[in-house]
Design a protein around this motif. Structure first.
Motif, PDB file in Angstrom:
ATOM      1  N   ILE A  35       0.841  -1.200   0.000  1.00 11.10           N
ATOM      2  CA  ILE A  35       0.000   0.000   0.000  1.00 11.10           C
ATOM      3  C   ILE A  35       0.873   1.245   0.000  1.00 11.10           C
ATOM      4  CG2 ILE A  35      -1.676   1.296   1.391  1.00 11.10           C
ATOM      5  CD1 ILE A  35      -3.168  -1.176   1.725  1.00 11.10           C
ATOM      6  N   ILE A  36       0.539   2.170  -0.882  1.00  9.33           N
ATOM      7  CA  ILE A  36       1.244   3.456  -0.896  1.00  9.33           C
ATOM      8  C   ILE A  36       0.367   4.474  -0.212  1.00  9.33           C
ATOM      9  CG2 ILE A  36       2.343   5.198  -2.345  1.00  9.33           C
ATOM     10  CD1 ILE A  36       3.225   3.004  -3.905  1.00  9.33           C
ATOM     11  N   ILE A  37       0.930   5.193   0.728  1.00  8.99           N
ATOM     12  CA  ILE A  37       0.171   6.223   1.424  1.00  8.99           C
ATOM     13  C   ILE A  37       0.826   7.556   1.109  1.00  8.99           C
ATOM     14  CG2 ILE A  37      -0.859   6.911   3.612  1.00  8.99           C
ATOM     15  CD1 ILE A  37      -0.225   4.134   4.689  1.00  8.99           C
ATOM     16  N   ASN A  38       0.086   8.384   0.396  1.00  9.49           N
ATOM     17  CA  ASN A  38       0.628   9.660  -0.046  1.00  9.49           C
ATOM     18  C   ASN A  38      -0.456  10.738  -0.031  1.00  9.49           C
ATOM     19  OD1 ASN A  38       2.166  11.669  -1.140  1.00  9.49           O
ATOM     20  ND2 ASN A  38       2.419  10.738  -3.155  1.00  9.49           N
ATOM     21  N   ASN A  39      -1.051  10.947   1.144  1.00  9.07           N
ATOM     22  CA  ASN A  39      -1.988  12.057   1.260  1.00  9.07           C
ATOM     23  C   ASN A  39      -1.249  13.374   1.429  1.00  9.07           C
ATOM     24  OD1 ASN A  39      -4.374  10.464   1.175  1.00  9.07           O
ATOM     25  ND2 ASN A  39      -4.073   9.914   3.318  1.00  9.07           N
ATOM     26  N   TYR A  40      -0.127  13.316   2.161  1.00 11.32           N
ATOM     27  CA  TYR A  40       0.588  14.551   2.498  1.00 11.32           C
ATOM     28  C   TYR A  40       2.067  14.514   2.135  1.00 11.32           C
ATOM     29  CZ  TYR A  40      -3.387  14.167   5.726  1.00 11.32           C
ATOM     30  OH  TYR A  40      -4.609  13.957   6.267  1.00 11.32           O
ATOM     31  N   MET A  45       8.516  14.791   1.607  1.00 11.29           N
ATOM     32  CA  MET A  45       9.003  13.459   1.987  1.00 11.29           C
ATOM     33  C   MET A  45       8.641  12.472   0.870  1.00 11.29           C
ATOM     34  SD  MET A  45      10.346  13.660   5.051  1.00 11.29           S
ATOM     35  CE  MET A  45      10.430  11.987   5.707  1.00 11.29           C
ATOM     36  N   ARG A  46       9.411  11.369   0.771  1.00  7.70           N
ATOM     37  CA  ARG A  46       8.975  10.302  -0.128  1.00  7.70           C
ATOM     38  C   ARG A  46       7.666   9.720   0.410  1.00  7.70           C
ATOM     39  NH1 ARG A  46      14.453   9.320   0.213  1.00  7.70           N
ATOM     40  NH2 ARG A  46      15.551   9.366  -1.767  1.00  7.70           N
ATOM     41  N   PRO A  47       6.763   9.261  -0.477  1.00  9.51           N
ATOM     42  CA  PRO A  47       5.541   8.617   0.014  1.00  9.51           C
ATOM     43  C   PRO A  47       5.873   7.355   0.821  1.00  9.51           C
ATOM     44  CG  PRO A  47       5.367   9.137  -2.326  1.00  9.51           C
ATOM     45  CD  PRO A  47       6.784   9.398  -1.939  1.00  9.51           C
ATOM     46  N   VAL A  48       4.901   6.899   1.631  1.00  8.74           N
ATOM     47  CA  VAL A  48       5.122   5.765   2.520  1.00  8.74           C
ATOM     48  C   VAL A  48       4.682   4.458   1.840  1.00  8.74           C
ATOM     49  CG1 VAL A  48       4.385   4.725   4.712  1.00  8.74           C
ATOM     50  CG2 VAL A  48       4.834   7.186   4.590  1.00  8.74           C
ATOM     51  N   ILE A  49       5.482   3.399   2.025  1.00  7.04           N
ATOM     52  CA  ILE A  49       5.054   2.077   1.562  1.00  7.04           C
ATOM     53  C   ILE A  49       4.816   1.190   2.773  1.00  7.04           C
ATOM     54  CG2 ILE A  49       5.641   0.006   0.243  1.00  7.04           C
ATOM     55  CD1 ILE A  49       7.428   1.730  -1.506  1.00  7.04           C
ATOM     56  N   PHE A  50       3.590   0.632   2.839  1.00  3.18           N
ATOM     57  CA  PHE A  50       3.273  -0.342   3.874  1.00  3.18           C
ATOM     58  C   PHE A  50       3.095  -1.681   3.188  1.00  3.18           C
ATOM     59  CE2 PHE A  50       0.140  -3.006   5.878  1.00  3.18           C
ATOM     60  CZ  PHE A  50       0.649  -3.122   7.142  1.00  3.18           C
ATOM     61  N   ALA A  94      -6.946   2.182   1.392  1.00  4.47           N
ATOM     62  CA  ALA A  94      -5.648   2.833   1.200  1.00  4.47           C
ATOM     63  C   ALA A  94      -5.814   4.349   1.301  1.00  4.47           C
ATOM     64  CB  ALA A  94      -5.070   2.443  -0.151  1.00  4.47           C
ATOM     65  N   GLY A  95      -5.058   4.952   2.170  1.00  4.26           N
ATOM     66  CA  GLY A  95      -5.123   6.406   2.336  1.00  4.26           C
ATOM     67  C   GLY A  95      -6.302   6.873   3.164  1.00  4.26           C
ATOM     68  N   GLY A  96      -7.165   5.957   3.562  1.00  4.13           N
ATOM     69  CA  GLY A  96      -8.413   6.321   4.231  1.00  4.13           C
ATOM     70  C   GLY A  96      -8.251   6.730   5.684  1.00  4.13           C
ATOM     71  N   ASN A  97      -7.086   6.466   6.264  1.00  5.41           N
ATOM     72  CA  ASN A  97      -6.932   6.751   7.691  1.00  5.41           C
ATOM     73  C   ASN A  97      -6.393   8.147   7.984  1.00  5.41           C
ATOM     74  OD1 ASN A  97      -7.485   4.040   9.205  1.00  5.41           O
ATOM     75  ND2 ASN A  97      -6.371   3.517   7.354  1.00  5.41           N
ATOM     76  N   LYS A  98      -5.987   8.852   6.929  1.00  8.60           N
ATOM     77  CA  LYS A  98      -5.449  10.205   7.116  1.00  8.60           C
ATOM     78  C   LYS A  98      -4.410  10.245   8.244  1.00  8.60           C
ATOM     79  CE  LYS A  98      -8.295  12.008   4.033  1.00  8.60           C
ATOM     80  NZ  LYS A  98      -8.103  11.063   2.947  1.00  8.60           N
ATOM     81  N   ILE A  99      -3.382   9.415   8.070  1.00  8.82           N
ATOM     82  CA  ILE A  99      -2.328   9.310   9.081  1.00  8.82           C
ATOM     83  C   ILE A  99      -1.420  10.540   9.007  1.00  8.82           C
ATOM     84  CG2 ILE A  99      -0.431   7.845   9.904  1.00  8.82           C
ATOM     85  CD1 ILE A  99      -1.746   5.572   8.206  1.00  8.82           C
ATOM     86  N   THR A 100      -1.037  11.057  10.151  1.00  7.96           N
ATOM     87  CA  THR A 100      -0.035  12.130  10.176  1.00  7.96           C
ATOM     88  C   THR A 100       1.050  11.764  11.188  1.00  7.96           C
ATOM     89  OG1 THR A 100      -1.172  13.332  11.921  1.00  7.96           O
ATOM     90  CG2 THR A 100      -1.722  13.963   9.673  1.00  7.96           C
ATOM     91  N   GLY A 146       6.084  11.064  -6.005  1.00 10.71           N
ATOM     92  CA  GLY A 146       5.003  11.233  -6.959  1.00 10.71           C
ATOM     93  C   GLY A 146       4.110  10.013  -7.125  1.00 10.71           C
ATOM     94  N   THR A 147       4.461   8.874  -6.474  1.00 11.67           N
ATOM     95  CA  THR A 147       3.606   7.688  -6.579  1.00 11.67           C
ATOM     96  C   THR A 147       2.283   7.946  -5.865  1.00 11.67           C
ATOM     97  OG1 THR A 147       5.652   6.443  -6.373  1.00 11.67           O
ATOM     98  CG2 THR A 147       3.620   5.175  -6.362  1.00 11.67           C
ATOM     99  N   LYS A 148       1.167   7.585  -6.502  1.00 14.19           N
ATOM    100  CA  LYS A 148      -0.140   7.903  -5.934  1.00 14.19           C
ATOM    101  C   LYS A 148      -0.560   6.898  -4.877  1.00 14.19           C
ATOM    102  CE  LYS A 148      -2.313  10.549  -9.619  1.00 14.19           C
ATOM    103  NZ  LYS A 148      -1.600  10.147 -10.853  1.00 14.19           N
ATOM    104  N   THR A 149      -1.411   7.357  -3.947  1.00 19.05           N
ATOM    105  CA  THR A 149      -1.984   6.502  -2.922  1.00 19.05           C
ATOM    106  C   THR A 149      -2.743   5.344  -3.564  1.00 19.05           C
ATOM    107  OG1 THR A 149      -2.252   8.385  -1.446  1.00 19.05           O
ATOM    108  CG2 THR A 149      -3.640   6.476  -1.005  1.00 19.05           C
ATOM    109  N   GLY A 150      -2.612   4.149  -3.011  1.00 18.99           N
ATOM    110  CA  GLY A 150      -3.388   3.019  -3.531  1.00 18.99           C
ATOM    111  C   GLY A 150      -2.776   1.680  -3.194  1.00 18.99           C
ATOM    112  N   VAL A 151      -3.521   0.598  -3.502  1.00 16.97           N
ATOM    113  CA  VAL A 151      -2.984  -0.761  -3.329  1.00 16.97           C
ATOM    114  C   VAL A 151      -2.196  -1.078  -4.576  1.00 16.97           C
ATOM    115  CG1 VAL A 151      -3.625  -3.022  -2.458  1.00 16.97           C
ATOM    116  CG2 VAL A 151      -5.383  -1.286  -2.799  1.00 16.97           C
ATOM    117  N   ARG A 152      -0.984  -1.522  -4.418  1.00 16.98           N
ATOM    118  CA  ARG A 152      -0.181  -1.857  -5.577  1.00 16.98           C
ATOM    119  C   ARG A 152       0.124  -3.333  -5.601  1.00 16.98           C
ATOM    120  NH1 ARG A 152       1.303   2.852  -8.245  1.00 16.98           N
ATOM    121  NH2 ARG A 152      -0.303   4.254  -7.512  1.00 16.98           N
ATOM    122  N   GLY A 153       0.503  -3.787  -6.761  1.00 19.42           N
ATOM    123  CA  GLY A 153       0.934  -5.169  -6.863  1.00 19.42           C
ATOM    124  C   GLY A 153      -0.210  -6.135  -7.038  1.00 19.42           C
TER     125      GLY A 153
END
Lengths: 141, 194
Positions: free
Chosen positions: A44-49, A55-60, A84-90, A124-131
């Motif tokens: 999962i890529i998390i890139n709301n902020y 910062m580089r986007p987060v990979i979970f 994906a991205g729904g938790n608005k993590i900061t 620049g990778t967008k939020t979402g489930v990948r793979g």
């Protein structure tokens, strides 16, 4: 080159039908069999902020965490909603011990100072489930 | 005799073709082999190959190759249910309570409205070893047999079963893992139509 006399010779000939079919498959088959390189199912890529904050986007990665925890640990106890991205993590929330911070607190797992280990995606990778196959197919799929 | 028939034309040509075929076959083997292993992080198109994390993170091949292989090598290429059942992994059930156990429910639910496809059997047991009741009830499914407007279109759109299958659990291309119960009268209806 394709006259019948040549075809009768013992050495393989490109005009021989059987041989050319064989050649065709030898060349074309790899294209079908080879699966394109894709990230692991459930990443999962998390890139709301992150991008916006430089910062580089987060990979979970689910595969890494599900070896160690049942789904309920995160999706019931920690309380991540399944989007994906729904938790608005900061970072504030993480440092307070919410979300990733429930474990990445230097106790259950290494702490929040390891910025780059979480923030590891291509910028620049967008939020979402990948793979998953979803991202290979038409539309949302 | 035609000049093109001479051994000086045929021999190099044959050699050249032999090389092409050998190359293509070995490429097939290498690529096909690649499809059954895990893509390295630096090549997965999401991890920044220049970032510092690439040297720290565990490669999927290192983390997953000890686990039982998925029968059709899809998803993470891991048979997660088998991994759990045979004990090759033992993921924590809780981070707050010691010796808590999963509430496993052995209840199969049949989804019969599948047109020409075999019917769908939903096994609670295989889900509740990983998930809580509340992960599905009532956020994804109402707790009532036949009480949810499930269809394949919505599943492909990421609703109901598609929330997990396709994203985290085995992918939707594995039709028969869900559509697993053959309809007894299927052949009869076919005969009648003829």
């Amino acid at each position: 080159m394709c006259d019948p006399v040549v075809v009768k010779k013992r050495l393989p000939n490109p005009c021989n039908k059987v041989f050319s079919v064989f050649l065709f498959f030898a060349l074309v088959l790899p294209v079908f069999i080879a699966s394109p390189a894709y990230s692991e199912h459930g990443d999962i890529i998390i890139n709301n902020y992150s991008d916006r904050e430089g910062m580089r986007p987060v990979i979970f990665s689910h595969w890494f965490h599900r070896i160690r925890f049942r789904c309920r640990v995160c999706h019931t106890e920690v309380g991540f909603i399944m989007e994906a991205g729904g938790n608005k993590i900061t970072m504030d929330k993480i440092i307070k011990g919410e979300y990733c911070g429930a474990c990445h607190n230097g106790d259950i797992a290494w702490g929040v100072q390891n910025c780059d280990v979480c923030h590891s995606a291509i910028r620049g990778t967008k939020t979402g489930v990948r793979g998953s196959h979803r991202t290979k197919g038409p539309g949302k799929w | 005799m035609d000049k093109r028939d001479s051994v000086f034309v045929r021999l190099p040509l044959t050699c050249a073709m032999f090389c092409v075929v050998t190359f293509a076959l070995s490429a097939t083997i290498v690529w096909a082999g690649g499809a059954f292993t895990w893509v390295p992080l630096a090549k997965d198109k999401i991890h920044d190959p220049e970032g510092p994390a690439i040297k720290i993170l565990q490669e999927p091949s290192a983390g997953l190759n000890m686990l039982p292989l998925d029968p059709s090598k899809v998803g993470n290429k891991v048979d997660w249910l088998k991994a759990l059942a045979e004990g090759s992994i033992n993921p924590l059930v809780s981070i707050y309570e010691d010796d808590m156990e999963m509430e496993v429910l052995d209840l199969d639910i049949m989804f019969p409205k599948t047109l020409e496809m075999p019917m769908v059997l939903f096994p609670h047991k295989k889900h509740t070893v990983w998930l809580d009741c509340e992960n599905c009830h009532d956020s994804i499914f109402k707790m009532k047999k036949g009480g949810n407007p499930v269809d394949m279109y919505k599943i492909l759109n990421g609703e109901f079963c598609g929330k997990c299958h396709g994203a985290v659990a085995f992918p939707l291309t594995e039709c028969l893992r869900c559509h697993s119960v053959a309809r007894k009268n299927a052949s009869v209806t076919h005969k009648k139509r003829k």
